[in-house]
Scaffold this active site. Sequence first.
Site, PDB file in Angstrom:
ATOM      1  N   GLN A 232       0.789   0.468  -7.139  1.00 40.44           N
ATOM      2  CA  GLN A 232       0.976   1.075  -8.463  1.00 40.44           C
ATOM      3  C   GLN A 232       0.081   0.461  -9.531  1.00 40.44           C
ATOM      4  OE1 GLN A 232       2.637   3.797  -9.241  1.00 40.44           O
ATOM      5  NE2 GLN A 232       3.844   4.137  -7.389  1.00 40.44           N
TER       6      GLN A 232
ATOM      7  N   ASN B  92       7.199   0.354  -9.180  1.00 37.50           N
ATOM      8  CA  ASN B  92       7.020   1.805  -9.208  1.00 37.50           C
ATOM      9  C   ASN B  92       8.119   2.571  -9.938  1.00 37.50           C
ATOM     10  OD1 ASN B  92       8.253   0.692  -6.751  1.00 37.50           O
ATOM     11  ND2 ASN B  92       8.684   2.795  -6.242  1.00 37.50           N
TER      12      ASN B  92
ATOM     13  N   THR C 292      -7.344   6.045  17.515  1.00 32.15           N
ATOM     14  CA  THR C 292      -8.641   6.569  17.081  1.00 32.15           C
ATOM     15  C   THR C 292      -8.691   6.559  15.555  1.00 32.15           C
ATOM     16  OG1 THR C 292      -8.720   7.957  19.033  1.00 32.15           O
ATOM     17  CG2 THR C 292     -10.155   8.602  17.196  1.00 32.15           C
TER      18      THR C 292
ATOM     19  N   ALA D  16       0.190   2.923   2.116  1.00 34.55           N
ATOM     20  CA  ALA D  16       0.715   1.623   1.698  1.00 34.55           C
ATOM     21  C   ALA D  16       1.935   1.212   2.518  1.00 34.55           C
ATOM     22  CB  ALA D  16       1.048   1.645   0.216  1.00 34.55           C
TER      23      ALA D  16
ATOM     24  N   CYS E 292      10.784   8.100  -2.870  1.00 32.57           N
ATOM     25  CA  CYS E 292      11.281   7.713  -1.541  1.00 32.57           C
ATOM     26  C   CYS E 292      12.800   7.641  -1.532  1.00 32.57           C
ATOM     27  CB  CYS E 292      10.733   6.358  -1.116  1.00 32.57           C
ATOM     28  SG  CYS E 292       8.975   6.308  -1.167  1.00 32.57           S
TER      29      CYS E 292
ATOM     30  N   HIS F   8      -3.380   8.131  -1.892  1.00 34.50           N
ATOM     31  CA  HIS F   8      -2.850   9.291  -2.620  1.00 34.50           C
ATOM     32  C   HIS F   8      -2.310   8.962  -4.004  1.00 34.50           C
ATOM     33  CE1 HIS F   8       1.630   8.944  -2.140  1.00 34.50           C
ATOM     34  NE2 HIS F   8       1.312   8.230  -1.079  1.00 34.50           N
TER      35      HIS F   8
ATOM     36  N   SER G  88      -2.672   2.505  -1.383  1.00 36.85           N
ATOM     37  CA  SER G  88      -2.598   3.845  -0.830  1.00 36.85           C
ATOM     38  C   SER G  88      -3.585   4.759  -1.549  1.00 36.85           C
ATOM     39  CB  SER G  88      -1.172   4.328  -1.088  1.00 36.85           C
ATOM     40  OG  SER G  88      -1.003   5.591  -0.565  1.00 36.85           O
TER      41      SER G  88
HETATM   42  N1  PMP Z   1       4.507   0.800  -2.513  1.00 38.34           N
HETATM   43  C1  PMP Z   1       4.730   1.334  -3.715  1.00 38.34           C
HETATM   44  C2  PMP Z   1       4.928   0.422  -4.896  1.00 38.34           C
HETATM   45  C3  PMP Z   1       4.775   2.721  -3.872  1.00 38.34           C
HETATM   46  O1  PMP Z   1       5.007   3.249  -5.076  1.00 38.34           O
HETATM   47  C4  PMP Z   1       4.602   3.544  -2.733  1.00 38.34           C
HETATM   48  C5  PMP Z   1       4.647   5.053  -2.858  1.00 38.34           C
HETATM   49  N2  PMP Z   1       5.912   5.543  -3.239  1.00 38.34           N
HETATM   50  C6  PMP Z   1       4.379   2.938  -1.497  1.00 38.34           C
HETATM   51  C7  PMP Z   1       4.339   1.569  -1.429  1.00 38.34           C
HETATM   52  C8  PMP Z   1       4.210   3.752  -0.248  1.00 38.34           C
HETATM   53  O2  PMP Z   1       2.949   4.359  -0.206  1.00 38.34           O
HETATM   54  P1  PMP Z   1       2.586   5.421   0.905  1.00 38.34           P
HETATM   55  O3  PMP Z   1       3.147   6.709   0.454  1.00 38.34           O
HETATM   56  O4  PMP Z   1       1.086   5.412   0.925  1.00 38.34           O
HETATM   57  O5  PMP Z   1       3.124   4.940   2.193  1.00 38.34           O
END
Ligand code: PMP
Length: 371
Positions: free
Chosen positions: A181, A152, A237, A72, A321, A201, A199
Amino acid sequence: MPDKRIYFDHAATTAIDSEVLRTYNALLEQYYNSDALYDEGVAVYRMQEKARTLIKQLLGLSNSDIIFTSGASEANSLAIKGLALAGFKRRHIITSLYEHASVYNAVKQLADVLGYEVTYLKPHKDGKIYPEDVLAALKDDTLLVSIMHVNNEIGAINDIDTIGRIVKKYSGAYFHSDITQSLGKIAVPLDNVDMASFSAHKIHGVKGSGALIKRRHIKLEPLISGGQQEYGMRGGTSNAPANIVLAKTLRLAITNEKENYEKVSILNEYMLEEMSKLKVEINSFPDGIKHLINFSTPVKSEVMLNYFNLRGIMVSSRSTCGSRENEPSRVLSCLDIDDERAIRLSLGGENTLAESRYFMEILKEALEKYG
Ligand code: PMP
C-alpha cells in the site's frame, strides 16, 4: 448522476494503465517458455532478466534479488513460510495485529501447525506500530519481524526504516515488510528491510503479478516446488509477460508518484474539511497516507455503501479481502473503531475535485436520509 461511475476504492485494486496494457498484450504474443534454449525462449528470458534488473534499479537495491510471484499474498507467504521452512532453530515471530490477512494468517499457520511462538504488536492511538515495542518484543529466539509499511484499512504509515535498524542492531532476526500500500504512493525506505512484498494490481498493473524483494543471502524454501525458476524458490513456468511488464508498471508508478500525491492531497484536504461540517468521525490519521480516508457515520456502513453504489460511487467499508466475512474487521477492532459504521475511501491520481464534490453531496444526502 454522473455519466461515469466514480471509483474511490484504489486500495482494493486499480485500473490497468493503458501503456501497461498495450505492452502486456504485445508480450502475450511472445508465448515462449523463458527457460527454453532456442532463440525465442532465450529472448523472453533476457527480457525478464532485464525487467528484474530494472525493478532493482528503480527501488535502489544492490544486494537483493527480485522473486516474481502471483502478487503480494504469495510474496508474503513465501517470505514468512519460506523462511520458517528453511531450517532455522529460532521459533519466535513478531508481527502486528493489523497486518493484511496474507501476513497474519501465514504467521498464524506457523503458530497453529508448527508451534511457532508469536508476539502480536498492537498499534498505538496514532495508528502506528512503535519501534520501541518491536525492540521490547525481540528475543534471542526471534526469527522474523514482519510489520507492514502502510496499513490498507486505516492508512497509518509505519517507520519501517527505524524498525529495520532496530531489528538488525539488537537481534539476529530478519525484517520483512509488506509494502503493497505504499509503493508508488510514497517513498519506501528499503535500506534496513531484508524482504518486502508488493503487488502489480495496486499500482495500475496486471492482476496475478507481484514480487518479493529479498536480500541475496537469505535462503528461502520454495512453497511451490518445481524447477529452478526464480532462483529455485518458486517453481513453475514463468509468467514472463506479467513479470516483464511489472518493470514498466513500477517505472510509471514511481514517475507519477509525486504528481499523484499532490493531486490526492488536494482532494484529501477538501474532503476532510467538508466532513468536519458533518456528523462524521475521521478514523484515519493526519500523518497517514493521503490516499486513504477512513471515516464513520451514525449510519451502518452497509446502508451507506449501498446508497453510494446506487448513486454511482464505488467505495468499500474495509479491506476487500474481509468484505465477505461476518467477523468484525481485525484491523479496526484493534484500534477500537466500530467496524459496523466505518467507510474506507481510497483515492487515486485519476480522481478529480468534481468527483470529490459529488461524493460529498451524496454523503450529505445519505446522512440526511438515514442519519
Ligand atoms: N497486502 C496488503 C497490505 C494489501 O492491501 C493487499 C491487497 N488487498 C495484499 C497484501 C494482497 O495483494 P494481492 O492481491 O496481490 O495478493
